[in-house]
Write a protein that holds these residues in place. Sequence first.
Motif, short mmCIF file in Angstrom:
data_model
loop_
_atom_site.label_atom_id
_atom_site.label_comp_id
_atom_site.label_asym_id
_atom_site.label_seq_id
_atom_site.Cartn_x
_atom_site.Cartn_y
_atom_site.Cartn_z
N GLY A 123 -2.92 5.84 -2.38
CA GLY A 123 -3.65 6.44 -1.26
C GLY A 123 -5.01 5.81 -1.11
N SER A 124 -5.60 5.95 0.05
CA SER A 124 -6.86 5.27 0.36
C SER A 124 -8.04 5.74 -0.50
CB SER A 124 -7.21 5.48 1.85
OG SER A 124 -7.32 6.88 2.13
N GLY A 139 -5.91 2.05 -3.11
CA GLY A 139 -4.61 2.24 -2.47
C GLY A 139 -3.73 1.01 -2.35
N LYS A 140 -4.26 -0.15 -2.71
CA LYS A 140 -3.50 -1.40 -2.58
C LYS A 140 -3.12 -1.94 -3.96
CE LYS A 140 -4.51 -4.36 0.59
NZ LYS A 140 -5.17 -5.40 1.43
N ARG A 163 9.59 5.32 -5.49
CA ARG A 163 8.54 4.85 -4.60
C ARG A 163 8.03 3.47 -5.03
NH1 ARG A 163 5.05 7.63 -1.42
NH2 ARG A 163 6.99 8.66 -0.85
N GLU A 217 0.85 -1.19 0.00
CA GLU A 217 0.00 0.00 0.00
C GLU A 217 0.89 1.24 0.00
OE1 GLU A 217 -3.22 -0.06 2.82
OE2 GLU A 217 -3.26 -2.26 2.85
N PRO A 218 1.37 1.64 -1.17
CA PRO A 218 2.28 2.79 -1.24
C PRO A 218 1.61 4.08 -0.78
CG PRO A 218 1.52 2.16 -3.43
CD PRO A 218 1.08 1.08 -2.49
N GLU A 219 2.39 4.92 -0.16
CA GLU A 219 1.89 6.21 0.31
C GLU A 219 1.46 7.06 -0.88
OE1 GLU A 219 3.62 10.14 2.71
OE2 GLU A 219 4.71 8.23 2.76
N ALA A 220 0.43 7.84 -0.70
CA ALA A 220 -0.07 8.69 -1.78
C ALA A 220 0.98 9.71 -2.21
CB ALA A 220 -1.34 9.41 -1.32
N LEU A 221 1.05 9.92 -3.52
CA LEU A 221 1.97 10.91 -4.07
C LEU A 221 1.19 11.82 -5.01
CD1 LEU A 221 5.26 9.03 -5.11
CD2 LEU A 221 5.03 10.87 -3.45
N THR A 275 -3.16 12.43 -8.07
CA THR A 275 -2.75 11.77 -6.83
C THR A 275 -2.66 10.27 -7.13
OG1 THR A 275 -3.84 13.41 -5.43
CG2 THR A 275 -3.31 11.29 -4.43
N SER A 303 -7.73 6.65 -3.78
CA SER A 303 -7.29 6.65 -5.18
C SER A 303 -8.26 5.91 -6.10
CB SER A 303 -5.91 5.99 -5.29
OG SER A 303 -5.97 4.64 -4.84
#
Length: 204
Positions: free
Chosen positions: A76-77, A168-169, A153, A58-62, A73, A79
């Motif tokens: 992220g949760s 997000g996953k 990332r 689950e990479p952090e939002a960018l 974006t 996305s």
Amino acid sequence: MDASALRKYGPLALIVVLAALMTALAVQNRQLRQQQALLVTKVEQLSKAVHGLPEGAEPEALTATAINGESLTLAGSRSGRQVLYFFSPSCKFCLASVPQIQALDAAGRNNGHRAFEMVAVSLPPHDAAPDYASQHGFAFPVINDVDARITQRYSATLVPMVVVIDDGKIIYRHVGQLKDSSVNAITGAFVVRAGRKAAASPAG
């Protein structure tokens, strides 16, 4: 066998023996080629496995800005459904994958409704990215990852690479040249994910 019989049948026997040896060598050579091909396939699979984040990550939002100025974006949760396509304008395997990428983008469009958001991320040479995207008719946002934030990332050390994200996953990842079957696998990942969600949900 007397001397006359040996003289008569000796050459024939030699031909039979040589034919048998050649057949045996041909069979052995074919088996070796098959084993070598299997080994090469396994090595390629192991090599590709070390590139990119694994499924379930689950990479952090960018946040990033596309070439056309659109703000995006990634992950992220919130996305939703995203397909990230990492490529390089100088990559011959990326060039060979253009028809599949166009087909993948088309598969995401359904009477104006987007089944998923498709975003391309360009690796070096960065100055060639805008012309490359225009030349190949990329109708989706293209991010020129000049500072390599996104590349790092997602550990995109080998292209082409496609990363499929749902809420997000990472639910699927493809590394290497795309084929028609790759497009089906990528779009099918969302279907598989939806089925798993439905199975995990309590009955209403």
